[in-house]
Design an enzyme around this catalytic site. Structure first.
Site, short mmCIF file in Angstrom:
data_model
loop_
_atom_site.label_atom_id
_atom_site.label_comp_id
_atom_site.label_asym_id
_atom_site.label_seq_id
_atom_site.Cartn_x
_atom_site.Cartn_y
_atom_site.Cartn_z
N THR A 159 0.87 -1.00 0.39
CA THR A 159 -0.20 0.00 0.45
C THR A 159 1.10 1.36 0.21
OG1 THR A 159 -2.07 -1.15 1.16
CG2 THR A 159 -2.04 1.36 1.75
N HIS B 21 10.29 4.95 -2.25
CA HIS B 21 8.93 4.29 -3.82
C HIS B 21 8.15 5.74 -3.92
CE1 HIS B 21 7.13 2.51 -6.29
NE2 HIS B 21 6.22 2.62 -5.81
P1 A3D Z 1 -7.81 -1.90 -5.75
O1 A3D Z 1 -7.40 -2.65 -6.83
O2 A3D Z 1 -8.19 -1.07 -5.25
O3 A3D Z 1 -7.24 -2.83 -4.26
C1 A3D Z 1 -7.57 -2.15 -2.57
C2 A3D Z 1 -8.76 -2.76 -2.15
O4 A3D Z 1 -8.11 -2.49 -0.61
C3 A3D Z 1 -9.65 -2.73 -2.79
O5 A3D Z 1 -10.86 -3.83 -3.40
C4 A3D Z 1 -10.81 -1.96 -1.44
O6 A3D Z 1 -11.97 -2.85 -1.47
C5 A3D Z 1 -9.57 -2.85 -1.01
N1 A3D Z 1 -10.06 -1.75 0.83
C6 A3D Z 1 -10.10 -0.84 1.33
N2 A3D Z 1 -9.99 -0.37 2.20
C7 A3D Z 1 -9.92 -1.45 2.73
C8 A3D Z 1 -9.93 -2.42 4.74
N3 A3D Z 1 -9.42 -0.86 5.41
N4 A3D Z 1 -8.93 -3.66 5.10
C9 A3D Z 1 -9.78 -4.52 3.91
N5 A3D Z 1 -9.70 -4.02 2.38
C10 A3D Z 1 -9.92 -2.79 2.03
O7 A3D Z 1 -6.03 -1.32 -5.34
P2 A3D Z 1 -4.75 -2.02 -6.19
O8 A3D Z 1 -4.71 -3.29 -5.75
O9 A3D Z 1 -4.41 -1.45 -7.29
O10 A3D Z 1 -3.38 -0.90 -5.59
C11 A3D Z 1 -3.60 -1.08 -3.95
C12 A3D Z 1 -2.11 -0.81 -3.19
O11 A3D Z 1 -0.83 -0.65 -3.71
C13 A3D Z 1 -2.74 1.00 -3.53
O12 A3D Z 1 -2.69 2.02 -2.57
C14 A3D Z 1 -0.96 1.33 -4.69
O13 A3D Z 1 -0.71 2.61 -3.85
C15 A3D Z 1 -0.26 0.37 -4.26
N6 A3D Z 1 0.83 0.23 -4.96
C16 A3D Z 1 1.96 0.34 -4.78
C17 A3D Z 1 2.80 0.13 -5.40
C18 A3D Z 1 3.95 -0.13 -4.47
O14 A3D Z 1 5.02 -0.25 -6.10
C19 A3D Z 1 4.63 0.04 -3.50
C20 A3D Z 1 2.47 -0.21 -7.07
C21 A3D Z 1 1.08 -0.62 -7.11
C22 A3D Z 1 0.02 0.05 -6.21
#
Ligand code: A3D
EC number: 1.1.1.37
Length: 320
Positions: free
Chosen positions: A120, A176
């Site tokens: 995250t 990052h």
């Molecule tokens: P997304 O597809 O929106 O998935 C996030 C999930 O988290 C959703 O299904 C939400 O319902 C769920 N969620 C929200 N709040 C809660 C909670 N309190 N408890 C449990 N689940 C919850 O996002 P994603 O999968 O594309 O990305 C997830 C995270 O990774 C984001 O913060 C991105 O910015 C991050 N990310 C980081 C990198 C790095 O290289 C560090 C790269 C890409 C994405």
């Protein structure tokens, strides 16, 4: 021997991809947890139904209750919100810090001995907060960013040189953010450092500088193309490499956001550095020597992470 249990907190784009990869690589059984009802159950069932076709054995459980992560060996955290075009990773801090508080509480109660990988964003600050909220030992929690940033750099380099990605190694350290530190001197093709390849005429300094810059902005490039979210295939693959090194005690040397307590002159912060991941979690922090320029870049990046950590402390006094 019982199968390992892998809990994925967040069943969004990255969470779903992680769940699929865990099955394809037969790393263990999967619990997909999310606050959204139906999504983790649906994705889990869908992937389980692909298992007979691909020929892997893994159990999938969708969950909305932290009790289901009990006893997990590995936990990968993607819960929260991703970026949209025009947003920086830092814009996510307010929302995602609250999410880390909830996730940290769940881990503390049900899986205090797990090896935890946080994805995250803003990564370096969120993994720091998650460690505080969960009370995990610093060697049992890391942030995924360096493997992804290095993979992006390796991809650009392999394309430029027209060689196999397998023979390109790269090192991206620091936080990052857009001031991450791609270390050209420590990046190689089959052991030949990039500055030597410039001398050998494989590429020009200008092209190399452009690839470094593209790496720094690699996340934003994907956000702008997708428009509705951020990268997920390569981030998931990167976290799986880290989880696999822990589960199989491979002792891989990978750039990850690790807890620093004096190393590199940094205290009480998570910053991207090379580490060894084995059965004990973070088994070694590798301290490479920096040139004056590299040191300046690293310190700038650390200062950005410090700013984010300070912001977390202001938002959540429990962290101060
Ligand atoms: P997304 O597809 O929106 O998935 C996030 C999930 O988290 C959703 O299904 C939400 O319902 C769920 N969620 C929200 N709040 C809660 C909670 N309190 N408890 C449990 N689940 C919850 O996002 P994603 O999968 O594309 O990305 C997830 C995270 O990774 C984001 O913060 C991105 O910015 C991050 N990310 C980081 C990198 C790095 O290289 C560090 C790269 C890409 C994405």
């Amino acid at each position: 021997m019982a199968r390992k249990k892998i809990a994925l907190i967040g069943a969004g784009q990255i969470g779903g991809t992680l769940a699929h990869l865990v099955g394809l690589k037969e790393l263990g059984d999967v619990v997909l947890f999310d606050i959204a009802e139906g999504i983790p159950q649906g994705k889990g069932l869908d992937i389980a139904e692909s298992a007979p076709v691909d020929g892997f054995d893994a159990k999938y459980k969708g969950a909305n209750d932290y009790a289901d992560i009990a006893g997990a060996d590995v936990i990968i955290v993607t819960a929260g919100v991703p970026r949209k075009p025009g947003m920086s990773r830092d814009d996510l801090i307010g929302i995602n810090l609250k999410v880390m508080e909830a996730v940290g509480g769940g881990i503390k109660q049900y899986a205090p001995n797990a090896f935890v990988i946080c994805i995250t964003n803003p990564l370096d600050a969120m993994v720091w907060a998650l460690q505080k909220f969960s009370g995990l030992k610093p060697e049992k929690i890391v942030g995924m960013a360096g493997v992804l940033d290095s993979a992006r750099f390796r991809h650009f380099l392999a394309e430029e040189f027209n060689v196999s990605v397998e023979d390109v190694t790269a090192f991206v350290l620091g936080g990052h953010g857009d001031d991450m530190v791609p270390l050209v001197r420590y990046s190689t093709v089959a052991g030949i450092p990039l500055p030597d390849l410039v001398k050998m005429g494989w590429t020009s300094q200008e092209k190399l500088d452009a690839m470094v810059e593209r790496t720094r902005k690699g996340g934003g490039e994907i956000v702008n193309l997708l428009k509705t979210g951020s990268a997920f295939y390569a981030p998931a693959a990167s976290a799986i490499a880290m989880a696999e090194s822990y589960l199989k005690d491979k002792k891989r040397v990978l750039p990850c956001a690790a807890y620093l307590n004096g190393q590199y002159g940094v205290k009480d912060m998570f910053v991207g550095v090379p580490i060894v991941i084995g059965e004990n979690g973070v088994e070694r922090i590798v301290e490479v020597e920096f040139s004056a320029d590299e040191k300046a870049m690293f310190e700038k990046s650390v200062a950005s992470v410090q700013g984010l950590v300070d912001a977390c402390k202001q938002i959540s006094p429990a962290l101060a």
